[in-house]
Design an enzyme around this catalytic site. Sequence first.
Site, PDB file in Angstrom:
ATOM      1  N   ILE A  70       0.870  -1.171   0.000  1.00  0.00           N
ATOM      2  CA  ILE A  70       0.000   0.000   0.000  1.00  0.00           C
ATOM      3  C   ILE A  70       0.911   1.226   0.000  1.00  0.00           C
ATOM      4  CG2 ILE A  70      -1.774   1.287   1.267  1.00  0.00           C
ATOM      5  CD1 ILE A  70      -1.273  -2.447   1.843  1.00  0.00           C
ATOM      6  N   HIS A 127      10.197   5.283  -2.193  1.00  0.00           N
ATOM      7  CA  HIS A 127       8.739   5.487  -2.163  1.00  0.00           C
ATOM      8  C   HIS A 127       8.146   4.656  -1.027  1.00  0.00           C
ATOM      9  CE1 HIS A 127       5.069   6.456  -4.916  1.00  0.00           C
ATOM     10  NE2 HIS A 127       4.625   6.212  -3.682  1.00  0.00           N
ATOM     11  N   LEU A 128       7.736   5.367  -0.009  1.00  0.00           N
ATOM     12  CA  LEU A 128       7.129   4.763   1.175  1.00  0.00           C
ATOM     13  C   LEU A 128       6.041   3.756   0.802  1.00  0.00           C
ATOM     14  CD1 LEU A 128       6.620   4.985   4.331  1.00  0.00           C
ATOM     15  CD2 LEU A 128       4.916   6.713   3.752  1.00  0.00           C
ATOM     16  N   HIS A 129       6.047   2.588   1.440  1.00  0.00           N
ATOM     17  CA  HIS A 129       4.968   1.625   1.218  1.00  0.00           C
ATOM     18  C   HIS A 129       4.796   0.740   2.446  1.00  0.00           C
ATOM     19  CE1 HIS A 129       8.763  -0.017  -0.335  1.00  0.00           C
ATOM     20  NE2 HIS A 129       8.327  -1.213  -0.006  1.00  0.00           N
ATOM     21  N   VAL A 130       3.568   0.314   2.668  1.00  0.00           N
ATOM     22  CA  VAL A 130       3.226  -0.539   3.803  1.00  0.00           C
ATOM     23  C   VAL A 130       3.011  -1.955   3.279  1.00  0.00           C
ATOM     24  CG1 VAL A 130       1.610  -0.908   5.707  1.00  0.00           C
ATOM     25  CG2 VAL A 130       2.048   1.422   4.871  1.00  0.00           C
TER      26      VAL A 130
END
Length: 170
Positions: A70, A127-130
């Site tokens: 996400i 790019h930040l992602h969970v």
Amino acid sequence: MDYIRQLEASGHLADTQINSTNSSSTCFLCDAVAGQGNREHARQRLVLQNDERGIILLNRYPYTNGHLLIAPIEHVMELSDLESTQRAGLFDLVALSEQLLHAGLNPQGMNIGINLGRCAGAGLPGHLHVHVVPRWSGDTNFMQTIGQVRVIPQSLEASYEQLAAALTRL
Ligand SMILES: [Zn+2]
């Protein structure tokens, strides 16, 4: 190491390669975001949800079946780089992912986490992602025994169809 070599050999994640930049122009998450409203673009990139809050997609190199990523629309590295409303939107999508996995794959548990920086395990530090990883009891043994990366691509298509169908029912 198998995982890392696979990323580098595939060329899918150009910015995982050593000495490359982490610019948005080579970022597969920005590429996925850019296809909003295009179903074929989304299908090719395993994108399940793409809206003003961000994207939900299947990880092409999953730890287990149904491993979701996400990400916010913004190409930023850390949670603190986002505005409060953007963070809220991102975590709305994390909650939607949780619901989606319950509906689509019925896991017995989940791991939800964020890796910041390459030394913490981020394959794409720019790019930040969970990560949302569904878990079943005994899955670790299963993956260690027969879960080589080469068996994954066949199940990815099936996982995508299964979760896309589940999403329409939520
Ligand atoms: Zn990006």
